[in-house]
Design a protein around this motif. Structure first.
Motif, PDB file in Angstrom:
ATOM      1  N   GLY A  14      31.022 -11.469  14.608  1.00  0.00           N
ATOM      2  CA  GLY A  14      32.265 -11.924  15.549  1.00  0.00           C
ATOM      3  C   GLY A  14      33.467 -10.373  14.780  1.00  0.00           C
ATOM      4  O   GLY A  14      32.800 -10.196  13.521  1.00  0.00           O
ATOM      5  N   GLY A  15      33.975 -10.118  15.290  1.00  0.00           N
ATOM      6  CA  GLY A  15      35.462  -9.529  14.570  1.00  0.00           C
ATOM      7  C   GLY A  15      36.387 -10.290  14.077  1.00  0.00           C
ATOM      8  O   GLY A  15      36.435 -11.223  14.216  1.00  0.00           O
ATOM      9  N   ALA A  16      37.596  -9.483  14.021  1.00  0.00           N
ATOM     10  CA  ALA A  16      38.703 -10.594  13.983  1.00  0.00           C
ATOM     11  C   ALA A  16      39.280 -10.010  15.247  1.00  0.00           C
ATOM     12  O   ALA A  16      40.112  -9.118  15.091  1.00  0.00           O
ATOM     13  N   THR A  17      39.868 -11.233  16.319  1.00  0.00           N
ATOM     14  CA  THR A  17      41.648 -10.839  16.394  1.00  0.00           C
ATOM     15  C   THR A  17      42.883 -10.464  16.531  1.00  0.00           C
ATOM     16  O   THR A  17      42.490 -11.388  14.971  1.00  0.00           O
ATOM     17  N   PRO A  18      43.388  -9.574  16.433  1.00  0.00           N
ATOM     18  CA  PRO A  18      44.969  -9.499  16.006  1.00  0.00           C
ATOM     19  C   PRO A  18      45.458 -10.771  15.483  1.00  0.00           C
ATOM     20  O   PRO A  18      45.679 -11.104  14.805  1.00  0.00           O
ATOM     21  N   ALA A  19      45.605 -11.447  16.568  1.00  0.00           N
ATOM     22  CA  ALA A  19      46.967 -12.657  16.521  1.00  0.00           C
ATOM     23  C   ALA A  19      45.778 -13.348  15.570  1.00  0.00           C
ATOM     24  O   ALA A  19      46.029 -14.396  14.004  1.00  0.00           O
ATOM     25  N   ALA A  20      44.052 -13.802  15.392  1.00  0.00           N
ATOM     26  CA  ALA A  20      43.518 -13.800  13.853  1.00  0.00           C
ATOM     27  C   ALA A  20      43.661 -13.765  12.779  1.00  0.00           C
ATOM     28  O   ALA A  20      43.674 -14.392  12.080  1.00  0.00           O
ATOM     29  N   LEU A  21      43.826 -12.378  13.037  1.00  0.00           N
ATOM     30  CA  LEU A  21      44.203 -11.687  11.782  1.00  0.00           C
ATOM     31  C   LEU A  21      44.774 -11.909  11.421  1.00  0.00           C
ATOM     32  O   LEU A  21      45.395 -12.172   9.770  1.00  0.00           O
ATOM     33  N   ALA A  22      46.164 -11.639  11.817  1.00  0.00           N
ATOM     34  CA  ALA A  22      48.099 -12.043  11.363  1.00  0.00           C
ATOM     35  C   ALA A  22      47.785 -13.812  11.010  1.00  0.00           C
ATOM     36  O   ALA A  22      48.483 -13.620   9.595  1.00  0.00           O
ATOM     37  N   ALA A  23      47.175 -14.386  11.396  1.00  0.00           N
ATOM     38  CA  ALA A  23      47.519 -15.678  10.869  1.00  0.00           C
ATOM     39  C   ALA A  23      46.863 -15.907   9.481  1.00  0.00           C
ATOM     40  O   ALA A  23      47.306 -16.826   8.894  1.00  0.00           O
ATOM     41  N   ASP A  24      45.727 -15.189   9.582  1.00  0.00           N
ATOM     42  CA  ASP A  24      45.193 -15.230   8.212  1.00  0.00           C
ATOM     43  C   ASP A  24      45.368 -14.729   7.482  1.00  0.00           C
ATOM     44  O   ASP A  24      45.685 -15.509   5.892  1.00  0.00           O
ATOM     45  N   TRP A  25      46.776 -13.402   7.260  1.00  0.00           N
ATOM     46  CA  TRP A  25      47.370 -12.777   6.393  1.00  0.00           C
ATOM     47  C   TRP A  25      48.574 -14.267   5.898  1.00  0.00           C
ATOM     48  O   TRP A  25      49.029 -14.705   4.573  1.00  0.00           O
ATOM     49  N   LEU A  26      49.211 -14.738   6.882  1.00  0.00           N
ATOM     50  CA  LEU A  26      50.132 -15.814   6.622  1.00  0.00           C
ATOM     51  C   LEU A  26      49.379 -17.064   6.090  1.00  0.00           C
ATOM     52  O   LEU A  26      50.017 -17.663   4.860  1.00  0.00           O
ATOM     53  N   THR A  27      47.967 -17.344   5.618  1.00  0.00           N
ATOM     54  CA  THR A  27      47.389 -18.395   5.465  1.00  0.00           C
ATOM     55  C   THR A  27      47.003 -17.890   3.731  1.00  0.00           C
ATOM     56  O   THR A  27      48.237 -18.519   3.144  1.00  0.00           O
ATOM     57  N   ALA A  28      47.039 -17.056   3.859  1.00  0.00           N
ATOM     58  CA  ALA A  28      46.818 -17.017   2.278  1.00  0.00           C
ATOM     59  C   ALA A  28      48.260 -16.039   1.791  1.00  0.00           C
ATOM     60  O   ALA A  28      48.402 -16.829   0.114  1.00  0.00           O
ATOM     61  N   TRP A  46      31.535 -16.087  17.709  1.00  0.00           N
ATOM     62  CA  TRP A  46      32.388 -15.070  18.693  1.00  0.00           C
ATOM     63  C   TRP A  46      33.788 -15.457  19.006  1.00  0.00           C
ATOM     64  O   TRP A  46      34.394 -14.921  19.669  1.00  0.00           O
ATOM     65  N   LEU A  47      34.001 -16.635  18.608  1.00  0.00           N
ATOM     66  CA  LEU A  47      36.014 -16.515  18.957  1.00  0.00           C
ATOM     67  C   LEU A  47      36.592 -15.077  17.456  1.00  0.00           C
ATOM     68  O   LEU A  47      37.402 -15.201  18.380  1.00  0.00           O
ATOM     69  N   ASN A  48      35.778 -15.205  16.849  1.00  0.00           N
ATOM     70  CA  ASN A  48      36.752 -14.297  16.529  1.00  0.00           C
ATOM     71  C   ASN A  48      37.294 -14.126  15.462  1.00  0.00           C
ATOM     72  O   ASN A  48      38.602 -13.459  15.683  1.00  0.00           O
ATOM     73  N   VAL A  49      37.035 -14.927  14.515  1.00  0.00           N
ATOM     74  CA  VAL A  49      38.618 -15.495  13.832  1.00  0.00           C
ATOM     75  C   VAL A  49      37.739 -14.635  12.299  1.00  0.00           C
ATOM     76  O   VAL A  49      36.511 -14.302  12.141  1.00  0.00           O
ATOM     77  N   PRO A  50      38.608 -14.582  10.998  1.00  0.00           N
ATOM     78  CA  PRO A  50      37.979 -13.598  10.299  1.00  0.00           C
ATOM     79  C   PRO A  50      37.255 -14.474   9.186  1.00  0.00           C
ATOM     80  O   PRO A  50      37.589 -16.115   9.037  1.00  0.00           O
ATOM     81  N   TYR A  51      36.498 -13.770   8.648  1.00  0.00           N
ATOM     82  CA  TYR A  51      35.414 -14.461   7.439  1.00  0.00           C
ATOM     83  C   TYR A  51      36.425 -15.419   6.694  1.00  0.00           C
ATOM     84  O   TYR A  51      37.180 -14.844   6.681  1.00  0.00           O
ATOM     85  N   ASP A  52      35.841 -16.945   6.374  1.00  0.00           N
ATOM     86  CA  ASP A  52      35.403 -17.689   7.364  1.00  0.00           C
ATOM     87  C   ASP A  52      36.065 -19.051   7.472  1.00  0.00           C
ATOM     88  O   ASP A  52      37.006 -19.445   6.806  1.00  0.00           O
ATOM     89  N   SER A  53      35.412 -19.207   8.574  1.00  0.00           N
ATOM     90  CA  SER A  53      36.191 -20.287   9.418  1.00  0.00           C
ATOM     91  C   SER A  53      34.335 -21.134  10.340  1.00  0.00           C
ATOM     92  O   SER A  53      34.127 -20.629  11.408  1.00  0.00           O
ATOM     93  N   GLY A  54      33.931 -21.749   9.858  1.00  0.00           N
ATOM     94  CA  GLY A  54      33.255 -23.279  10.965  1.00  0.00           C
ATOM     95  C   GLY A  54      33.556 -24.402  11.368  1.00  0.00           C
ATOM     96  O   GLY A  54      34.900 -24.825  10.913  1.00  0.00           O
ATOM     97  N   LEU A  55      33.458 -24.829  12.138  1.00  0.00           N
ATOM     98  CA  LEU A  55      33.399 -26.503  12.588  1.00  0.00           C
ATOM     99  C   LEU A  55      32.465 -26.982  12.842  1.00  0.00           C
ATOM    100  O   LEU A  55      31.354 -26.895  13.147  1.00  0.00           O
ATOM    101  N   VAL A  56      32.920 -28.873  12.427  1.00  0.00           N
ATOM    102  CA  VAL A  56      31.810 -29.336  13.113  1.00  0.00           C
ATOM    103  C   VAL A  56      32.616 -30.404  13.715  1.00  0.00           C
ATOM    104  O   VAL A  56      33.550 -30.641  13.614  1.00  0.00           O
ATOM    105  N   PHE A  57      31.530 -31.315  14.348  1.00  0.00           N
ATOM    106  CA  PHE A  57      32.329 -32.365  15.316  1.00  0.00           C
ATOM    107  C   PHE A  57      31.475 -33.289  15.423  1.00  0.00           C
ATOM    108  O   PHE A  57      30.434 -33.306  15.750  1.00  0.00           O
ATOM    109  N   CYS A  58      32.017 -34.913  14.782  1.00  0.00           N
ATOM    110  CA  CYS A  58      30.981 -35.209  15.078  1.00  0.00           C
ATOM    111  C   CYS A  58      31.527 -36.806  16.156  1.00  0.00           C
ATOM    112  O   CYS A  58      32.687 -37.057  16.142  1.00  0.00           O
ATOM    113  N   ALA A  59      30.215 -37.220  16.777  1.00  0.00           N
ATOM    114  CA  ALA A  59      30.529 -38.109  18.520  1.00  0.00           C
ATOM    115  C   ALA A  59      30.802 -39.747  17.328  1.00  0.00           C
ATOM    116  O   ALA A  59      31.389 -40.994  18.410  1.00  0.00           O
ATOM    117  N   HIS A  60      31.169 -40.099  16.160  1.00  0.00           N
ATOM    118  CA  HIS A  60      30.833 -41.158  15.506  1.00  0.00           C
ATOM    119  C   HIS A  60      32.014 -41.161  14.336  1.00  0.00           C
ATOM    120  O   HIS A  60      31.228 -40.888  13.209  1.00  0.00           O
TER     121      HIS A  60
END
Ligand SMILES: Cc1ncc(COP(=O)(O)O)c(C=O)c1O
Length: 473
Positions: free
Chosen positions: A82-96, A303-317
């Motif tokens: 994916g690429g990076a949407t403007p909001a996600a990229l800007a939030a990533d800058w703030l994260t750093a 597909w959510l187009n958040v800048p690298y790196d960003s993964g998600l795990v979900f667990c029903a237990h």
């Protein structure tokens, strides 16, 4: 406290970032330099004395630029990026900028809370159980690893074995039942977890790479009686896939979950990109049954187009998730009660606050925006398939059910590979290659938020022109 000249290097970085982003439509998508050129551009003796930060940034950007692949471009169709949407990229800058350690509530209440809030939104958007636990990791590889660690815990706990304390030596063997066309990160996660790839029972797949549910009972029965119960598969994990990395095909989840659960197996779903189809009411039926699995892995950087790196795990237990990942140390300040320390849900200890960029992506797109993004990519993938498939001498090899298209050019494998190389060199677009059912193919993945019809049409024109010129390699 020393107060440096922040504006100098940050101003330079802002100027260079804007130049890069606004220049994407006109820039060749592939890099213009190879590793040797890059070593020369970036190399040199060890820096012995300081250099002013703004100068470092300007020099780094100038040296790196020829070796950058324009993966954020709307005409980048390689791998599944994916690429990076403007909001996600800007939030990533703030994260750093904020430089939070997202391990504990105590080290960043904002980072911990944003994971809780975003995790809840994600479960709702993806249609997963609201009680599931969520971990923010680097990508689907580590999401698969984390989920399979939780699965390992739970299937062995049910067999009376505490794997966290006792390890795997002497443990009841675990069987991992997975489609023959699973992603390689499943095998790699099993290596990391000490389960090993020999534990895999490969289930035959159909012509699109989907696990054949009719072949699953035999695979599950292979371990019958293992735990002393007829019809029980013993410690077993079934790995299903939502989105084959080549064809985009989705495993038939409903019968897989039914059969696996009947046999007492854990069901893990690798939905690195395909799970996002769940947000679209149009595509959701393709994933029927997904909400009944035990764990899920996906990426925000696809597909959510958040800048690298960003993964998600979900667990029903959640207890299994925390048993596998949780940690206590006397010097840490652990959250109490219902508060959730992030580090109990991912393999890292200190960690970047990845939740901010995911939060920004969800808020800026909203449910309707994510659904539109996913649906648009699928429509554009079909546009590729229709236009290329209508041209003489080109065969579309897969059913285009999501965002992936596989094409082959008439002639030997070498011709398809030569077309691919020449397309990349020409620069209009970037595709990657693969081998599909033993034959070379060009792989087109439409995953970028900014891609439009014009990008597809220009890319198709380029591909066909080059294919015409390369009648034989
Ligand atoms: C189905 C599937 N699983 C796992 C991965 C690995 O994802 P990541 O590179 O984010 O770790 C991919 C990557 O394309 C994938 O398509």
């Amino acid at each position: 406290m020393h107060v440096p000249d922040w504006a100098g290097p940050l101003g330079e970085a802002y100027r260079l970032a804007l130049a890069h982003l606004t220049g994407l439509p006109d820039r060749p998508v592939d890099s213009g330099a190879g590793p040797a050129d890059m070593r020369v551009a970036l190399g040199g003796p060890v820096p012995e004395v300081p250099t002013p930060p703004a100068e470092v940034i300007a020099a780094l950007a100038a040296a790196a630029d020829p070796g950058l692949v324009a993966t954020a471009s709307g005409r980048f169709f390689g791998f599944v990026f994916g690429g990076a949407t403007p909001a996600a990229l800007a939030a990533d800058w703030l994260t750093a900028t904020w430089d939070q350690n997202a391990g504990l509530y105590a080290t960043s209440p904002a980072a911990a809370a944003v994971e809780e809030v975003t995790g809840g939104w994600l479960l709702d958007l993806l249609g997963l159980p609201s009680h599931a636990s969520v971990g923010f990791v680097t990508g689907a590889q580590m999401a698969n690893f984390t989920a399979l660690a939780a699965a390992r815990h739970e299937v062995l706990r049910r067999a009376g074995w505490d794997v966290e304390a006792r390890g795997l030596l002497g443990a009841p063997p675990i069987r991992v039942i997975a489609g023959a066309d699973r992603h390689d990160t499943i095998d790699r996660a099993l290596r990391f977890l000490g389960i090993g790839t020999d534990a895999i029972v490969a289930v035959p797949v159909d012509d699109q790479g989907r696990m054949r549910a009719d072949a699953l009972p035999a695979a599950l029965a292979g371990g019958a009686g293992h735990a002393g119960h007829a019809g029980h598969a013993g410690p077993a994990i079934v790995c299903a896939q939502m989105g084959n990395v080549n064809s985009g095909a989705v495993d038939p989840l409903a019968p897989i979950v039914d059969l696996a659960h009947e046999a007492g197996a854990w069901v893990h779903v690798d939905g690195a990109f395909g799970l996002w189809a769940a947000v679209s009411p149009v595509l959701r039926p393709l994933l029927a049954g997904v909400e009944r699995a035990d764990s899920w892995a996906t990426d925000a950087h696809k597909w959510l187009n958040v800048p690298y790196d960003s993964g998600l795990v979900f667990c029903a237990h959640p207890p299994a998730h925390r048993a596998a990942m949780g940690v206590r140390a006397v010097y840490l300040e652990h959250a109490g009660g219902d508060d959730r320390d992030p580090l109990d849900h991912n393999p890292e200890f200190s960690r970047r606050a990845r939740g901010f960029a995911v939060y920004a992506a969800l808020r800026s797109l909203g449910r309707s925006g994510i659904a539109a993004l996913v649906e648009r990519c699928c429509t554009l993938a079909r546009r590729f398939a229709d236009q290329l498939g209508a041209a003489g001498g080109v065969t579309v090899l897969n059913h285009v059910v999501l965002n992936q298209v596989l094409v082959r050019f008439d002639g030997p494998d070498a011709r398809t590979r030569a077309v691919l190389d020449a397309v990349r060199r020409e620069g209009t677009c970037f595709m990657s290659g693969t081998t599909w059912q033993g034959r070379a193919a060009m792989r087109i993945s439409v995953t970028n938020w900014s891609t439009d019809e014009g990008d597809v049409d220009a890319s198709v024109r380029t591909i066909l022109k080059i294919a015409d010129q390369l009648v034989s390699p």
